[in-house]
Design an enzyme around this catalytic site. Structure first.
Site, PDB file in Angstrom:
ATOM      1  N   ASP A  67    -102.931 -32.724  10.640  1.00  0.00           N
ATOM      2  CA  ASP A  67    -101.670 -32.446  11.322  1.00  0.00           C
ATOM      3  C   ASP A  67    -101.252 -33.692  12.085  1.00  0.00           C
ATOM      4  O   ASP A  67    -101.574 -34.811  11.686  1.00  0.00           O
ATOM      5  CB  ASP A  67    -101.856 -31.233  12.263  1.00  0.00           C
ATOM      6  CG  ASP A  67    -100.599 -30.385  12.379  1.00  0.00           C
ATOM      7  OD1 ASP A  67     -99.634 -30.885  12.977  1.00  0.00           O
ATOM      8  OD2 ASP A  67    -100.593 -29.248  11.887  1.00  0.00           O
ATOM      9  N   THR A  87    -102.738 -51.333  13.192  1.00  0.00           N
ATOM     10  CA  THR A  87    -102.301 -51.669  14.552  1.00  0.00           C
ATOM     11  C   THR A  87    -102.775 -50.621  15.572  1.00  0.00           C
ATOM     12  O   THR A  87    -103.084 -50.951  16.712  1.00  0.00           O
ATOM     13  CB  THR A  87    -100.766 -51.747  14.610  1.00  0.00           C
ATOM     14  OG1 THR A  87    -100.229 -50.553  14.041  1.00  0.00           O
ATOM     15  CG2 THR A  87    -100.267 -52.951  13.849  1.00  0.00           C
ATOM     16  N   HIS A 122     -97.199 -30.579  17.352  1.00  0.00           N
ATOM     17  CA  HIS A 122     -97.519 -29.566  16.339  1.00  0.00           C
ATOM     18  C   HIS A 122     -99.023 -29.401  16.171  1.00  0.00           C
ATOM     19  O   HIS A 122     -99.552 -28.293  16.145  1.00  0.00           O
ATOM     20  CB  HIS A 122     -96.853 -29.990  15.023  1.00  0.00           C
ATOM     21  CG  HIS A 122     -96.857 -28.956  13.948  1.00  0.00           C
ATOM     22  ND1 HIS A 122     -97.902 -28.787  13.072  1.00  0.00           N
ATOM     23  CD2 HIS A 122     -95.907 -28.041  13.581  1.00  0.00           C
ATOM     24  CE1 HIS A 122     -97.611 -27.819  12.219  1.00  0.00           C
ATOM     25  NE2 HIS A 122     -96.408 -27.339  12.509  1.00  0.00           N
ATOM     26  N   ILE A 161    -105.849 -19.154  27.244  1.00  0.00           N
ATOM     27  CA  ILE A 161    -105.342 -18.633  25.982  1.00  0.00           C
ATOM     28  C   ILE A 161    -106.319 -19.028  24.884  1.00  0.00           C
ATOM     29  O   ILE A 161    -106.336 -20.173  24.443  1.00  0.00           O
ATOM     30  CB  ILE A 161    -103.932 -19.180  25.715  1.00  0.00           C
ATOM     31  CG1 ILE A 161    -102.999 -18.656  26.814  1.00  0.00           C
ATOM     32  CG2 ILE A 161    -103.457 -18.762  24.342  1.00  0.00           C
ATOM     33  CD1 ILE A 161    -101.664 -19.299  26.841  1.00  0.00           C
ATOM     34  N   SER A 196     -96.513 -22.385  10.166  1.00  0.00           N
ATOM     35  CA  SER A 196     -97.481 -23.346  10.736  1.00  0.00           C
ATOM     36  C   SER A 196     -98.395 -22.662  11.738  1.00  0.00           C
ATOM     37  O   SER A 196     -99.536 -23.058  11.919  1.00  0.00           O
ATOM     38  CB  SER A 196     -96.738 -24.480  11.456  1.00  0.00           C
ATOM     39  OG  SER A 196     -96.142 -25.349  10.545  1.00  0.00           O
TER      40      SER A 196
END
Ligand SMILES: [Ca+2]
Ligand SMILES: [Ca+2]
Ligand SMILES: [Ca+2]
Ligand SMILES: [Ca+2]
Length: 765
Positions: free
Chosen positions: A222, A248, A260, A276, A437
């Protein structure tokens, strides 16, 4: 083609939520779009592709679109985003690779982790053409442009300033009770779709315990991860950057610069002791982070393919890919490199899980289906459900969908409460996002729990999740939700989360009245391992309050014989009850009357005898007697368990005395005796026989005794009772004389005298 997570409904009020967006990612800037407007906005969505450069560290170029040009797409014009200047080629074994590459104006840039696979540099703008030419070379297994897949960049999300306290109750996806108290968020009490439209995670946590120590590794491919988030403390075992800027930035920099990846990783495997928790909360379920997407959420297939192989080689059990491209249109075929990498993963029993995409199958106006890589059979394709257990409005569907999990959807209040809450990448807080997702890492988390609880084969894990899902929508597999929404508890335990308890009242109960019967219901149980409560009914209402018990092993005393239906109801902690019956057979003990003495009497003498009986039951009894002389059966008084017989017979003869004792439960017992009543003549005769038969007497004595008896007998025959009486008295005198002369013992003499006196009494009655 792309898909991205979307905001299915209006955003929460600004007063309550800080809206986050990625700077420079103008395509998805506020104001957020409603579901309807989102659909209308697809051209905007695509027109903005060129804007990717503003937030990409890959600088991909969108082909097929002019920058800023109005976009009108049909299937044939569907854009494909690729990494410029490079292609992916897999050669066949033994191929002269550099020679072949040179023939096509390409040269090797780098090896990929997949064997015989290289990234070749080609002139920009000629990627597709060169890949097509190479594909025809017999020494090339496949050649393809390096397409870019996407996570959901610029996904509208809301962050929450969380106070201390357990906010797991805001995770309707883990445990949907029907409402959530979200006053802290300013949303009041929120109604959460449908009760139990969740993955039954809470039950699983309860079952495995907070210290669940099973081991597994989930690879999250991800945008990276917020390594310092408390939700991931001790959870991350490794990571690597797979982007072209690694020279780099360094391969070790897999920090999430987009949001995400942290969210996805948190859904899959946040620790259990944070506000959570994630599905695979156990501290030994680790995260392997492959950063394959840049800050704009762009994910080159070359990076993903490399990361899949890397994850499989570095201990991953599950690979989560909440990313994709819409390959369902005629242009899209998916990446052969990605597919080959997933085949490699499966060969090592590593299960890839992939999001189906968020276009509701209608990206850019054409009807598609499941996106890639979810569309490949190698990857488990995961759709999203709402908090009402229906397909999320955006969730792509089609023949390849395998399973679903909560991904959230909009709600009428326009808050983010119906999205999925998970870690934020920019602080140690949390945020809501929605999309396939978000559904996919729930499946990855479950798969990890299955590996962590002993499963070893990817196919088994996959089958288990399918077999144990909660079927949604059309019965059985359907092309909108696949096998249905995962059920973590059922998958992990093999049991239904709301399994009814088993009532086991035992059997073979038998006993007697008045004696306690011991019942044993301790074999009762709840398949979910929860305690059960007991409620017995002994089928004996006459016993009043004693007819029921709440004990596991109660005793009950029956006072009447019979076959009793005994009912045991057990109730589990969820209030689910089961009832099973058994039988208790209670016997009656019949009265046992002891032997009664008989008698030999002379007419006029009264028959008397004492008797008794036994019966251990708590009964009452009645008795009768028949003295056998035609006087009939008559009541017999009882004194406790004793009785007295008394009867005067009017006629000589042999009579059978019959005593019957009956209890009040149908039991009876009898005893009999024989009573012989002689006439005086018979009495004389019996005395004579006794005298003749007596031992130790000489014949003179016998003659002396017999004579008066014979005379008495003859007198009676003549009806002369006076003479008979005198002759019997003469017999007595003779007996006494014999005793005095010692011809007879005193005892024998007394016996003969008594016999004679009874005969005299009978003659004169
Ligand atoms: Ca539940
Ligand atoms: Ca179904
Ligand atoms: Ca139960
Ligand atoms: Ca009895």
């Amino acid at each position: 083609m792309l898909f991205s997570a979307r905001e299915p409904g209006p955003s929460p009020p600004l007063s309550a939520i800080r809206r986050s967006k990625i700077a420079g990612c103008r395509r998805f800037g506020p104001p957020p779009l409603s579901r309807t407007s989102m659909k209308r906005a697809f051209p905007l969505f695509l027109a903005g592709v060129t804007g990717l450069s503003a937030c990409s560290d890959l600088s991909p170029v969108a082909t097929g679109l002019g920058a800023g040009a109005p976009v009108s797409l049909n299937a044939s014009e569907a854009p494909v985003e690729i990494v410029p200047g490079q292609i992916i080629v897999r050669f066949r074994p033994g191929a002269a690779r550099s020679e072949i590459a040179q023939q096509h104006r390409a040269h090797k840039k780098s090896d990929m982790l997949l064997e015989r696979t290289e990234i070749l540099e080609v002139p920009v703008g000629e990627e597709a053409a060169i890949a097509a030419q190479l594909s025809k070379n017999p020494n090339v297994e496949f050649a393809e442009t390096d397409e870019i897949m996407r996570v959901g960049p610029c996904e509208t999300s809301v962050s929450c300033d969380l106070p201390n306290g357990d906010l797991a109750l805001w995770k309707w996806d883990l445990h949907n009770t029907g409402t959530m108290d979200m006053a802290l968020q300013g949303w009041g009490t929120v109604t959460t779709g449908k009760v139990d439209a969740d993955i039954d995670w809470a039950e699983t946590y309860d079952h495995l315990g907070p210290d669940f120590a099973g081991s597994a590794v989930i690879a999250i491919l991800d945008t990276g991860i917020r390594t310092t988030h408390p939700a991931f403390a001790g959870k991350i075992v490794g990571g690597r950057r797979f982007l072209s800027d690694t020279v780099t930035v360094g391969t070790g920099n897999y920090t999430d610069d987009q949001g995400h990846g942290s969210h996805v990783a948190g859904i899959a495997a946040s620790r259990g002791d944070v506000r959570i928790p994630g599905v695979a909360y156990g501290t030994n379920i680790k995260l392997l982070i492959g950063k394959v997407c840049n800050s704009a959420g762009s994910c080159p297939n070359s990076a993903t393919a490399n990361a899949i192989v890397w994850a499989a080689n570095n201990g991953a059990n599950v690979i989560n890919m909440s990313l994709g491209a819409f390959g369902g249109n005629p242009d899209g075929t998916g990446s052969a490199a990605q597919q080959a990498a997933m085949q490699y993963a499966l060969s090592k029993e590593v299960l890839p899980v992939c999001a189906t995409g968020n276009d509701d199958n209608k990206p850019n106006g054409y009807t598609g289906g499941i996106g890639y890589p979810a569309r490949f059979p190698e990857c488990m394709a995961v759709g999203a459900t709402s908090w009402s257990d229906t397909k999320a409005s955006y969730s792509n569907y089609g023949a390849q969908i395998e399973i679903s999990a909560p991904g959230g959807d909009g709600n009428s209040k326009g808050t983010a409460a119906s999205f999925i809450l998970a870690p934020l990448h920019s602080s140690n807080s949390y945020t809501w996002k929605t999309g396939t997702s978000m559904a996919t890492p729930q499946v990855a988390g479950l798969a990890a729990l299955l590996y962590a609880t002993g499963m070893t084969r990817a196919a088994d894990v996959r089958a288990r999740m399918i077999q144990t899902a909660d079927d949604l929508e059309a019965p059985g597999w359907d092309n909108r939700t696949g096998a249905g929404r995962i059920n973590v508890y059922r998958a992990v335990t093999g049991k239904d989360p709301n399994a009814a308890p088993v009532a086991a009242p035992g059997s073979g109960y038998a006993g007697n009245k008045g004696v306690a019967v011991q019942f044993d219901g301790s074999a009762s149980n709840d398949p979910n391992g929860k305690p059960v409560t007991f409620a017995w009914n002994f089928g004996d209402p006459a016993s009043g309050a004693a007819n029921s018990s709440t004990l596991a092993t109660p005793a009950h005393t029956y006072l009447r014989a019979g076959s009793y239906m005994v009912t045991l109801t057990v109730t589990d902690a969820a209030g689910i009850a089961s009832t099973t019956t058994t039988t208790a057979v209670i016997a009656n003990i019949a009265p046992n009357v002891s032997a009664i003495s008989g008698a030999t009497l002379l007419l006029g003498e009264r028959y008397t005898a004492a008797g008794s009986f036994a019966d251990a039951d708590p009964d009452t009894w009645t008795a009768t007697v028949n003295y056998g002389d035609g006087t009939g059966t008559q009541g017999l008084a009882l004194n406790g368990k004793s009785f007295s017989l008394s009867h005067g017979y009017a006629a000589a003869g042999t009579h059978t005395v019959l005593v019957t004792v009956a209890d009040d439960d149908g039991g009876a017992g009898t005893s009999s005796a024989s009573v012989t009543v002689m006439t005086p003549q018979q009495g004389i005769h019996a005395t004579l026989i006794a005298a003749v038969g007596a031992s130790g007497m000489n014949s003179g004595t016998v003659t002396a005794l017999s004579a008066p008896l014979q005379a008495a007998s003859e007198s009676l025959d003549r009806g002369n009772r006076t003479a008979a009486t005198e002759q019997m008295q003469a017999f007595i005198n003779q007996v006494e004389a014999q005793v005095r002369s010692r011809q007879m013992t005193a005892a024998m003499g007394a016996d003969f005298s008594a016999r004679a006196n009874r005969v005299i009494a009978s003659i004169n009655r």
